[in-house]
Design a protein around this motif. Structure first.
Motif, PDB file in Angstrom:
ATOM      1  N   MET A  17       5.765  -1.443   4.249  1.00 22.85           N
ATOM      2  CA  MET A  17       6.466  -0.903   5.531  1.00 22.85           C
ATOM      3  C   MET A  17       7.208   0.385   5.312  1.00 22.85           C
ATOM      4  N   THR A  18       7.074   1.246   5.991  1.00 18.78           N
ATOM      5  CA  THR A  18       7.755   2.402   5.838  1.00 18.78           C
ATOM      6  C   THR A  18       9.082   2.694   6.079  1.00 18.78           C
ATOM      7  N   SER A  19       9.628   1.942   7.210  1.00 17.30           N
ATOM      8  CA  SER A  19      10.968   2.229   7.479  1.00 17.30           C
ATOM      9  C   SER A  19      11.774   1.309   7.075  1.00 17.30           C
ATOM     10  N   ASP A  20      11.166   0.211   6.494  1.00 15.16           N
ATOM     11  CA  ASP A  20      12.166  -1.007   6.228  1.00 15.16           C
ATOM     12  C   ASP A  20      12.305  -0.778   4.559  1.00 15.16           C
ATOM     13  N   THR A  21      13.363  -0.358   4.004  1.00 16.66           N
ATOM     14  CA  THR A  21      13.546  -0.289   2.704  1.00 16.66           C
ATOM     15  C   THR A  21      13.259  -1.264   1.843  1.00 16.66           C
ATOM     16  N   HIS A  22      13.248  -2.458   2.294  1.00 15.07           N
ATOM     17  CA  HIS A  22      13.382  -3.787   1.563  1.00 15.07           C
ATOM     18  C   HIS A  22      11.806  -4.304   1.474  1.00 15.07           C
ATOM     19  N   ALA A  23      10.984  -3.633   2.132  1.00 11.68           N
ATOM     20  CA  ALA A  23       9.567  -4.397   2.240  1.00 11.68           C
ATOM     21  C   ALA A  23       8.771  -3.453   1.247  1.00 11.68           C
ATOM     22  N   PRO A  24       7.848  -4.074   0.491  1.00  9.16           N
ATOM     23  CA  PRO A  24       6.917  -3.456  -0.197  1.00  9.16           C
ATOM     24  C   PRO A  24       5.684  -2.578   0.378  1.00  9.16           C
ATOM     25  N   CYS A  25       5.203  -1.680  -0.312  1.00 15.63           N
ATOM     26  CA  CYS A  25       4.028  -1.058  -0.015  1.00 15.63           C
ATOM     27  C   CYS A  25       3.059  -1.846   0.589  1.00 15.63           C
ATOM     28  N   GLU A  66       1.394   3.312   1.906  1.00 16.97           N
ATOM     29  CA  GLU A  66       2.243   3.212   2.845  1.00 16.97           C
ATOM     30  C   GLU A  66       1.662   2.745   4.110  1.00 16.97           C
ATOM     31  N   SER A  67       2.164   2.057   4.950  1.00 14.13           N
ATOM     32  CA  SER A  67       1.596   1.833   6.393  1.00 14.13           C
ATOM     33  C   SER A  67       2.739   1.945   7.498  1.00 14.13           C
ATOM     34  N   SER A  68       2.247   2.199   8.307  1.00 13.16           N
ATOM     35  CA  SER A  68       3.407   2.335   9.771  1.00 13.16           C
ATOM     36  C   SER A  68       4.120   1.145   9.910  1.00 13.16           C
ATOM     37  N   ALA A  69       5.398   1.512   9.980  1.00 11.24           N
ATOM     38  CA  ALA A  69       6.169   0.163  10.526  1.00 11.24           C
ATOM     39  C   ALA A  69       6.032  -0.322  11.678  1.00 11.24           C
ATOM     40  N   LEU A  70       6.137  -1.557  11.789  1.00  7.42           N
ATOM     41  CA  LEU A  70       6.016  -2.270  13.121  1.00  7.42           C
ATOM     42  C   LEU A  70       7.573  -2.706  13.828  1.00  7.42           C
ATOM     43  N   PRO A  71       7.690  -2.433  14.910  1.00 12.28           N
ATOM     44  CA  PRO A  71       8.791  -2.836  15.649  1.00 12.28           C
ATOM     45  C   PRO A  71       9.356  -4.342  15.448  1.00 12.28           C
ATOM     46  N   HIS A  72      10.557  -4.657  15.533  1.00 18.82           N
ATOM     47  CA  HIS A  72      10.983  -5.897  15.569  1.00 18.82           C
ATOM     48  C   HIS A  72      10.067  -6.706  16.559  1.00 18.82           C
ATOM     49  N   PRO A  73       9.755  -7.939  16.337  1.00 16.72           N
ATOM     50  CA  PRO A  73       9.144  -8.722  17.429  1.00 16.72           C
ATOM     51  C   PRO A  73       9.592  -8.827  18.919  1.00 16.72           C
ATOM     52  N   THR A  82       4.839  -0.021  22.404  1.00 13.51           N
ATOM     53  CA  THR A  82       3.811   0.817  22.957  1.00 13.51           C
ATOM     54  C   THR A  82       3.927   2.418  22.344  1.00 13.51           C
ATOM     55  N   ALA A  83       5.297   2.449  22.589  1.00 13.48           N
ATOM     56  CA  ALA A  83       5.791   4.087  22.085  1.00 13.48           C
ATOM     57  C   ALA A  83       5.488   4.400  20.723  1.00 13.48           C
ATOM     58  N   LEU A  84       5.983   3.141  19.704  1.00 11.72           N
ATOM     59  CA  LEU A  84       5.891   3.265  18.540  1.00 11.72           C
ATOM     60  C   LEU A  84       4.536   3.476  17.929  1.00 11.72           C
ATOM     61  N   ARG A  85       3.771   2.663  18.477  1.00  7.37           N
ATOM     62  CA  ARG A  85       2.121   2.770  18.246  1.00  7.37           C
ATOM     63  C   ARG A  85       1.782   4.183  18.538  1.00  7.37           C
ATOM     64  N   ALA A  86       1.786   4.777  19.635  1.00  8.58           N
ATOM     65  CA  ALA A  86       1.423   5.899  20.067  1.00  8.58           C
ATOM     66  C   ALA A  86       2.053   7.107  19.229  1.00  8.58           C
ATOM     67  N   ALA A  87       3.401   6.886  18.849  1.00  7.08           N
ATOM     68  CA  ALA A  87       3.865   8.282  17.769  1.00  7.08           C
ATOM     69  C   ALA A  87       3.388   7.989  16.640  1.00  7.08           C
ATOM     70  N   HIS A  88       3.205   6.656  15.813  1.00  3.08           N
ATOM     71  CA  HIS A  88       2.428   6.500  14.739  1.00  3.08           C
ATOM     72  C   HIS A  88       1.054   7.187  14.664  1.00  3.08           C
ATOM     73  N   ALA A  89       0.367   6.861  15.845  1.00  2.00           N
ATOM     74  CA  ALA A  89      -1.267   7.392  15.884  1.00  2.00           C
ATOM     75  C   ALA A  89      -0.999   8.824  15.717  1.00  2.00           C
ATOM     76  N   ALA A  90      -0.316   9.407  16.564  1.00  2.00           N
ATOM     77  CA  ALA A  90      -0.304  10.957  16.735  1.00  2.00           C
ATOM     78  C   ALA A  90       0.194  11.675  15.303  1.00  2.00           C
ATOM     79  N   TYR A  91       1.312  10.958  14.747  1.00  2.00           N
ATOM     80  CA  TYR A  91       1.616  11.328  13.412  1.00  2.00           C
ATOM     81  C   TYR A  91       0.547  11.251  12.411  1.00  2.00           C
ATOM     82  N   GLU A  92      -0.298  10.049  12.099  1.00  2.00           N
ATOM     83  CA  GLU A  92      -1.418   9.949  11.417  1.00  2.00           C
ATOM     84  C   GLU A  92      -2.507  10.753  11.612  1.00  2.00           C
TER      85      GLU A  92
END
Length: 185
Positions: A1-9, A96-103, A111-121
């Motif tokens: 996860m890219t935005s959680d510094t404690h999670a592995p790739c 790396e993979s795109s970070a998922l928002p908190h459930p 939805t906004a985060l998924r769209a932003a990640h898709a645009a970036y990727e």
């Protein structure tokens, strides 16, 4: 996860959320720096690859053991991160993979985060990476969205430099976290 510094790739497109390596995989790492220094080369590299998925980076950091202090290890990890070649960076970013928002995040935020990640990727060909070390959990989603929006305006080479710096910061934070983990065999 890219935005959680404690999670592995994890590999892009992986549907399941990343997990901390099985405790049995690295029993010697239970001792923090002492355990890391005493680990076999393959165990040390395996641990390092959970922090940054560049084989050259992991092998370089592992090869310079033993480290006298955690700060010395983190400095070596930083130095190796600054020296990533284009191929090393591509290898690390591919894992790396795109970070998922908190459930509990609102559906509109997800939805906004998924769209932003898709645009970036789509623009840059790899997951968005950002270190959120020191950012409060309640501010992370906003920080990620703001980061993606601001970095979408970068030229490809400019973004590679920014992504490399964020990846270096992520690797450092992940490594510090791994050394601080209390794993019991």
């Amino acid at each position: 996860m890219t935005s959680d510094t404690h999670a592995p790739c994890r590999k892009p497109g992986s549907a399941d959320s990343p997990a901390i390596p099985a405790q049995q995989s690295h029993p010697r790492h239970a001792g923090g720096l002492v355990g890391f220094n005493a680990a076999s080369p393959s165990e040390a590299v395996a641990l390092l690859l959970t922090c940054c998925h560049s084989a050259r980076w992991a092998e370089r950091v592992a090869a310079h053991r033993p480290y006298p202090t955690v700060d010395a290890l983190l400095a070596a990890a930083d130095e190796a991160g600054y020296d990533l070649s284009r191929a090393d960076l591509d290898e690390a970013l591919a894992a790396e993979s795109s970070a998922l928002p908190h459930p509990d995040a609102p559906p509109a935020a997800r939805t906004a985060l998924r769209a932003a990640h898709a645009a970036y990727e789509s623009s840059f060909g790899h997951a968005f990476v950002i270190s959120l070390d020191g950012v409060r959990p309640g501010e992370r989603l906003d920080q990620v969205l703001a980061g993606i929006r601001s970095r979408l305006g970068n030229e490809a080479e400019e973004e590679r430099v920014v992504a490399a710096e964020e990846l270096r910061r992520l690797a450092r934070a992940r490594l510090a976290f791994r050394l601080a983990e209390v794993l019991t065999p």
